[in-house]
Motif scaffolding. Structure first.
Motif, PDB file in Angstrom:
ATOM      1  N   TYR A  42       0.844  -1.192   0.000  1.00  0.00           N
ATOM      2  CA  TYR A  42       0.000   0.000   0.000  1.00  0.00           C
ATOM      3  C   TYR A  42       0.882   1.246   0.000  1.00  0.00           C
ATOM      4  N   ALA A  43       0.398   2.298  -0.625  1.00  0.00           N
ATOM      5  CA  ALA A  43       1.153   3.552  -0.738  1.00  0.00           C
ATOM      6  C   ALA A  43       0.955   4.379   0.534  1.00  0.00           C
ATOM      7  N   ILE A  44       1.594   3.957   1.601  1.00  0.00           N
ATOM      8  CA  ILE A  44       1.458   4.622   2.896  1.00  0.00           C
ATOM      9  C   ILE A  44       1.862   6.095   2.797  1.00  0.00           C
ATOM     10  N   ASP A  45       2.821   6.388   1.937  1.00  0.00           N
ATOM     11  CA  ASP A  45       3.283   7.763   1.770  1.00  0.00           C
ATOM     12  C   ASP A  45       2.218   8.674   1.158  1.00  0.00           C
ATOM     13  N   ARG A  46       1.179   8.112   0.595  1.00  0.00           N
ATOM     14  CA  ARG A  46       0.098   8.893  -0.015  1.00  0.00           C
ATOM     15  C   ARG A  46      -1.082   9.113   0.932  1.00  0.00           C
ATOM     16  N   ILE A  47      -1.019   8.511   2.117  1.00  0.00           N
ATOM     17  CA  ILE A  47      -2.130   8.579   3.057  1.00  0.00           C
ATOM     18  C   ILE A  47      -1.971   9.799   3.960  1.00  0.00           C
ATOM     19  N   SER A  48      -3.034  10.602   4.041  1.00  0.00           N
ATOM     20  CA  SER A  48      -2.985  11.814   4.863  1.00  0.00           C
ATOM     21  C   SER A  48      -3.420  11.508   6.294  1.00  0.00           C
ATOM     22  N   SER A  49      -3.246  12.475   7.164  1.00  0.00           N
ATOM     23  CA  SER A  49      -3.632  12.305   8.566  1.00  0.00           C
ATOM     24  C   SER A  49      -5.140  12.152   8.723  1.00  0.00           C
ATOM     25  N   LEU A  50      -5.920  12.525   7.710  1.00  0.00           N
ATOM     26  CA  LEU A  50      -7.375  12.375   7.782  1.00  0.00           C
ATOM     27  C   LEU A  50      -7.809  10.923   7.654  1.00  0.00           C
ATOM     28  N   ARG A  51      -6.938  10.081   7.097  1.00  0.00           N
ATOM     29  CA  ARG A  51      -7.205   8.656   6.928  1.00  0.00           C
ATOM     30  C   ARG A  51      -8.524   8.405   6.193  1.00  0.00           C
ATOM     31  N   ASP A  52      -8.682   9.050   5.039  1.00  0.00           N
ATOM     32  CA  ASP A  52      -9.900   8.855   4.253  1.00  0.00           C
ATOM     33  C   ASP A  52      -9.627   8.060   2.979  1.00  0.00           C
ATOM     34  N   GLU A  53      -8.571   7.255   3.005  1.00  0.00           N
ATOM     35  CA  GLU A  53      -8.196   6.436   1.859  1.00  0.00           C
ATOM     36  C   GLU A  53      -9.032   5.154   1.806  1.00  0.00           C
ATOM     37  N   VAL A  54      -9.002   4.526   0.637  1.00  0.00           N
ATOM     38  CA  VAL A  54      -9.608   3.215   0.437  1.00  0.00           C
ATOM     39  C   VAL A  54      -8.477   2.283   0.024  1.00  0.00           C
ATOM     40  N   LEU A  55      -8.283   1.206   0.792  1.00  0.00           N
ATOM     41  CA  LEU A  55      -7.231   0.240   0.507  1.00  0.00           C
ATOM     42  C   LEU A  55      -7.876  -1.047   0.031  1.00  0.00           C
ATOM     43  N   GLY A  56      -7.368  -1.610  -1.051  1.00  0.00           N
ATOM     44  CA  GLY A  56      -7.951  -2.837  -1.578  1.00  0.00           C
ATOM     45  C   GLY A  56      -6.906  -3.787  -2.117  1.00  0.00           C
ATOM     46  N   THR A  57      -7.272  -5.077  -2.180  1.00  0.00           N
ATOM     47  CA  THR A  57      -6.397  -6.093  -2.732  1.00  0.00           C
ATOM     48  C   THR A  57      -7.215  -7.317  -3.127  1.00  0.00           C
ATOM     49  N   PHE A  58      -6.730  -8.028  -4.126  1.00  0.00           N
ATOM     50  CA  PHE A  58      -7.332  -9.315  -4.478  1.00  0.00           C
ATOM     51  C   PHE A  58      -6.759 -10.365  -3.535  1.00  0.00           C
ATOM     52  N   ARG A  59      -7.637 -11.196  -2.997  1.00  0.00           N
ATOM     53  CA  ARG A  59      -7.226 -12.286  -2.113  1.00  0.00           C
ATOM     54  C   ARG A  59      -7.818 -13.587  -2.632  1.00  0.00           C
ATOM     55  N   ASN A  60      -7.185 -14.693  -2.220  1.00  0.00           N
ATOM     56  CA  ASN A  60      -7.687 -16.000  -2.627  1.00  0.00           C
ATOM     57  C   ASN A  60      -7.718 -16.919  -1.417  1.00  0.00           C
ATOM     58  N   ASP A  61      -8.705 -16.718  -0.569  1.00  0.00           N
ATOM     59  CA  ASP A  61      -8.940 -17.583   0.590  1.00  0.00           C
ATOM     60  C   ASP A  61     -10.223 -18.351   0.289  1.00  0.00           C
ATOM     61  N   CYS A  62     -10.105 -19.564  -0.158  1.00  0.00           N
ATOM     62  CA  CYS A  62     -11.289 -20.366  -0.535  1.00  0.00           C
ATOM     63  C   CYS A  62     -12.029 -19.725  -1.702  1.00  0.00           C
ATOM     64  N   GLY A  63     -11.307 -19.142  -2.622  1.00  0.00           N
ATOM     65  CA  GLY A  63     -11.893 -18.491  -3.792  1.00  0.00           C
ATOM     66  C   GLY A  63     -11.448 -17.042  -3.887  1.00  0.00           C
ATOM     67  N   LEU A  64     -11.322 -16.569  -5.105  1.00  0.00           N
ATOM     68  CA  LEU A  64     -10.846 -15.220  -5.338  1.00  0.00           C
ATOM     69  C   LEU A  64     -11.914 -14.186  -4.964  1.00  0.00           C
ATOM     70  N   TYR A  65     -11.491 -13.131  -4.260  1.00  0.00           N
ATOM     71  CA  TYR A  65     -12.376 -12.005  -3.937  1.00  0.00           C
ATOM     72  C   TYR A  65     -11.527 -10.739  -3.810  1.00  0.00           C
ATOM     73  N   TYR A  66     -12.214  -9.591  -3.789  1.00  0.00           N
ATOM     74  CA  TYR A  66     -11.537  -8.310  -3.621  1.00  0.00           C
ATOM     75  C   TYR A  66     -11.878  -7.795  -2.227  1.00  0.00           C
ATOM     76  N   TYR A  67     -10.842  -7.527  -1.450  1.00  0.00           N
ATOM     77  CA  TYR A  67     -10.981  -7.086  -0.071  1.00  0.00           C
ATOM     78  C   TYR A  67     -10.664  -5.600   0.014  1.00  0.00           C
ATOM     79  N   VAL A  68     -11.533  -4.843   0.677  1.00  0.00           N
ATOM     80  CA  VAL A  68     -11.346  -3.401   0.843  1.00  0.00           C
ATOM     81  C   VAL A  68     -11.343  -3.080   2.331  1.00  0.00           C
ATOM     82  N   TYR A  69     -10.430  -2.192   2.719  1.00  0.00           N
ATOM     83  CA  TYR A  69     -10.328  -1.736   4.100  1.00  0.00           C
ATOM     84  C   TYR A  69     -10.571  -0.235   4.144  1.00  0.00           C
ATOM     85  N   VAL A  70     -11.468   0.191   5.039  1.00  0.00           N
ATOM     86  CA  VAL A  70     -11.650   1.619   5.305  1.00  0.00           C
ATOM     87  C   VAL A  70     -11.681   1.827   6.814  1.00  0.00           C
TER      88      VAL A  70
END
Length: 147
Positions: A42-70
């Motif tokens: 993740y581009a931590i250097d692009r994240i501001s102190s407001l923490r209003d970013e959306v972080l996502g990644t493709f994962r494959n735990d019992c099948g492929l899915y897209y995981y998002v963290y806010v």
């Protein structure tokens, strides 16, 4: 939907790696412009102190899915979790569209990615706001006019 400004790191533009591909979506409060960084981390250097970013990644735990963290909690001011929760929920469809649009060459290479489920983790220290929710698939967030 406006095209986000996209930056590829770690050679990700050339790599067709899916699992572990990390997306950091940020925006400018002044201009409203969106910035998408795609890399192996993740581009931590692009994240501001407001923490209003959306972080996502493709994962494959019992099948492929897209995981998002806010992060729903407001790191700068207490008592605004309910407001941030509402704003994130209103803005997430646009954020998912921007991610899909920003990395469209990967989706063109692997059209099956439009069908993977999207799961959002709303992180909060307050139990009433913490949630893990299904958000459909990228097919719902494609902008057919700009594919």
């Amino acid at each position: 939907m406006r095209q986000p400004y996209v930056t590829y790191r770690d050679g990700m533009k050339e790599k067709k790696r899916i699992v572990g591909r990390k997306y950091t979506l940020t925006h400018s409060d002044l201009t409203g412009e969106l910035f998408l960084t795609v890399g192996t981390e993740y581009a931590i250097d692009r994240i501001s102190s407001l923490r209003d970013e959306v972080l996502g990644t493709f994962r494959n735990d019992c099948g492929l899915y897209y995981y998002v963290y806010v992060l729903i909690d407001d790191p700068t001011e207490e008592g605004r979790t309910n407001i941030r929760n509402r704003i994130f929920r209103e803005e997430l469809p646009g954020a998912l569209t921007a991610i899909r649009l920003g990395d469209r060459s990967l989706f063109q290479e692997y059209p099956e990615l439009d069908n993977v489920p999207i799961w959002i983790y709303f992180d909060s220290n307050e139990e009433q706001w913490e949630a893990y929710e299904y958000y459909g698939s990228f097919r719902q967030y494609t902008n057919s006019q700009q594919k």
